[in-house]
Write an enzyme that holds these catalytic residues in place. Structure first.
Site, PDB file in Angstrom:
ATOM      1  N   HIS A 159      13.670   1.831 -34.040  1.00 31.48           N
ATOM      2  CA  HIS A 159      12.690   2.729 -34.504  1.00 31.48           C
ATOM      3  C   HIS A 159      12.827   2.643 -35.851  1.00 31.48           C
ATOM      4  O   HIS A 159      11.917   2.936 -36.538  1.00 31.48           O
ATOM      5  CB  HIS A 159      12.510   3.930 -33.828  1.00 31.48           C
TER       6      HIS A 159
ATOM      7  N   CYS B 157       3.752 -12.352 -34.083  1.00 29.65           N
ATOM      8  CA  CYS B 157       3.390 -10.958 -34.326  1.00 29.65           C
ATOM      9  C   CYS B 157       4.572 -10.074 -33.873  1.00 29.65           C
ATOM     10  O   CYS B 157       4.394  -8.772 -34.074  1.00 29.65           O
ATOM     11  CB  CYS B 157       2.442 -10.983 -33.440  1.00 29.65           C
TER      12      CYS B 157
END
Ligand code: PEP
Ligand code: MG
Length: 555
Positions: free
Chosen positions: A186, A484
């Site tokens: 994160h 991606c």
């Protein structure tokens, strides 16, 4: 640690110099020694600290504004909850200290929320945060969470929770250094999103003392402790150079020899469209539709979805927009798609497998996309997540075409799909490689687990070899191969990926400038040479080092 260097994984290419500020450690659990005060005195202490904590949290929310304000307002209400305050009082009546009573009452409330599951369950972590703040106030020690000094600083932490990151004051945080977390943690994603210089997974980071000056070099992953004057000056000069290069590179993604490599944005809602366009996104390479419905308990209707897709496609009129069908499972549970508990959710009914088990939901999504497409002028491509077989590719592309969608492809996130990319691309119109999951599955390392974060490195030659397989299949079939995953946002790795055959790169919009600048430094030939170097390395660390030094001598 003076004069020494520490090694971690750099995120991006930035460099920064500044004083360390450690994120306070979580507080230990208050012990059960009975209180020496009267219950009334303890209740008064508890009441005062709960009220003060609510006021502090509310004040922080007002300063932060935006979505952080709502999150913090909800946290302030938790500290003022009358049922909870009564529970604290009852526990104090049994002889407990205010600290222990607060700890226990919040823990009981937490259990209750967890047992309710869904949205309420997710609020459980917020309660922990409030509980820690009240206990810190009672003890008169620094509250856990992001510190908020007057001066700029380098934040050193174990890792950052989403609630912490919402509160980072970017005008003061010069860089982030964490002891845990890998390149897809994160913290790393946030650092890329906000263009913060970061080095994650620095094993000894927590040994750094507050106030120590450090140089944080994301391009090498090295943290230099107490740098010499020359080291500090070199870092400051490099930071200025990078800023100039970033500002100089504009326009479409292009290699030094003129080869075009379209740079696209990863988005989770149409809200980010304006920002992505402003940062030069040439389209959208990954629209994560599941982010729109994480809080939904029932499947979204066709109308509801269509509204969202129309907004997105309008914003990118005339440009390519790749929308991914709902990718539920593992870290992104959608209760209406896959609610059954699984022992190994990353290996379970996720992505296309979950959609296929709920085919009406997939058909509705494709119908909503086709309806939105008919009303707008973007070039809409659709793709399925976590496809692992040729048969699944056929299933999805047939369904998409039946819905009237003209360009249907698949994500390559599982080694089996990379290895059979030639056959997959015989049916799919394009492939888009999700390097986050491809790395997790290739190295058999859960992307959410700190203890195996060092394996989660897309520079690993095994991952690059698989990317190369897809690149070759793309060239042979003349079909586009996009990237991606977070790997595309690492500027030097982006060059390597192009060398392996990627035709477009998609990333968080804030990474676009650095990647654009890096691509403009090298030719296709350089990119191929770097790819060969990376492929012949024995490890991610070796691959990164070999390409970094080749790049340094190339221009
Ligand atoms: C990936 O796995 O690389 C990817 C782009 O998908 P997500 O991160 O949403 O799983
Ligand atoms: Mg994925």
């Amino acid at each position: 640690m003076s004069g020494s260097t520490l090694q971690g994984t750099g995120i991006g290419r930035g460099i920064a110099v500044g004083p360390v500020l450690r994120m306070p450690d979580p507080l230990p659990e208050p012990d059960e020694t009975p209180s020496a005060l009267t219950p009334d005195a303890e209740k008064e202490r508890a009441r005062a600290s709960l009220a003060a904590t609510a006021a502090i949290i509310r004040h922080r929310g007002e300063r932060a504004g935006g979505s952080a304000k709502d999150v913090l307002e909800a946290q302030a209400f938790m500290a003022e909850d009358p049922t909870l305050i009564d529970d604290v009082g009852e526990r104090i009546d049994t002889g407990k200290t205010a600290e222990r009573a607060v700890f226990e009452a919040f823990a009981a409330f937490r259990e209750l929320l967890l047992s309710m599951g869904g949205y309420m369950g997710e609020r459980a972590t917020d309660l922990d945060d409030v509980s820690q703040r009240v206990v810190a106030h009672l003890r008169g020690v620094a509250a856990p969470g992001v510190p908020d000094p007057e001066h700029p600083f380098v934040l050193v932490a174990r890792d950052l929770a989403p609630a912490d990151t919402a509160l980072l004051d970017l005008s003061k945080v010069l860089a982030l250094v964490t002891s845990d977390g890998g390149p897809t943690s994160h913290t790393a994603i946030l650092a890329r999103e906000k263009s913060i210089v970061a080095v994650v997974g620095v094993a000894d980071a927590l040994g750094l003392a507050d106030g120590t000056e450090i140089v944080v070099d994301a391009s090498t992953g090295v943290v230099t402790v107490s740098p010499s004057d020359e080291e500090r000056d070199a870092a400051v000069a490099r930071a200025a150079e990078l800023k100039a290069a970033r500002n100089a590179a504009t326009g479409p993604g292009t290699l030094a020899d003129g080869t075009l490599v379209p740079l696209l944005a990863n988005l989770g809602s149409a809200d980010g469209a304006a920002d992505a366009l402003e940062k030069g996104a040439e389209g959208v390479g990954l629209f994560r539709t599941e982010f729109l419905f994480l809080d939904s308990t029932s499947a979204p209707t066709v109308e509801e979805q269509k509204t969202q897709y129309v907004r997105l496609l309008h914003a990118f009129a005339g440009k390519k927009v790749v929308v991914r069908a709902l990718d539920a499972g593992a870290d992104k549970p959608l209760s209406f798609l896959n609610d059954a508990p699984e022992e190994n959710p990353a290996l379970g009914l996720r992505g296309l497998r979950a959609l296929r088990a709920n085919e009406p939901i997939l058909r509705d999504q494709l119908a909503a996309l086709a309806a939105a497409d008919a009303q707008t002028d973007a070039d809409l491509w659709v793709m399925a997540p976590m496809v692992s077989t040729v048969e699944e590719t056929r299933y999805f592309t047939a369904l998409a075409r039946e819905a009237g969608l003209k360009t249907a492809g698949v994500m390559v996130e599982v080694p089996s799909s990379a290895l059979l990319a030639d056959r997959i691309l015989a049916d799919a119109d394009f492939a888009s490689i999700g390097t986050n999951d491809l790395t997790q599955y290739t190295l058999a390392a859960d992307r959410l687990l700190g203890s195996v974060a060092s394996f989660q490195d897309p520079w690993h030659p095994a991952v690059l070899k698989l990317v190369g397989e897809v690149g070759k299949a793309g060239q042979a079939t003349g079909k586009p191969v996009g990237i991606c995953g977070e790997a595309a946002a690492d500027p030097l790795l982006a060059v390597v990926l192009v060398g392996l055959g990627a035709t477009t790169l998609s990333m968080s919009p804030s990474a676009l400038a650095d990647v654009r600048a890096e691509l403009s430094r090298f030719t296709r030939e350089d990119a191929r040479r770097f790819a060969e170097l990376a492929l012949s390395a024995n490890s991610a660390v070796e691959a990164r080092a070999a390409v970094t030094s080749a790049a340094a001598t190339t221009e």
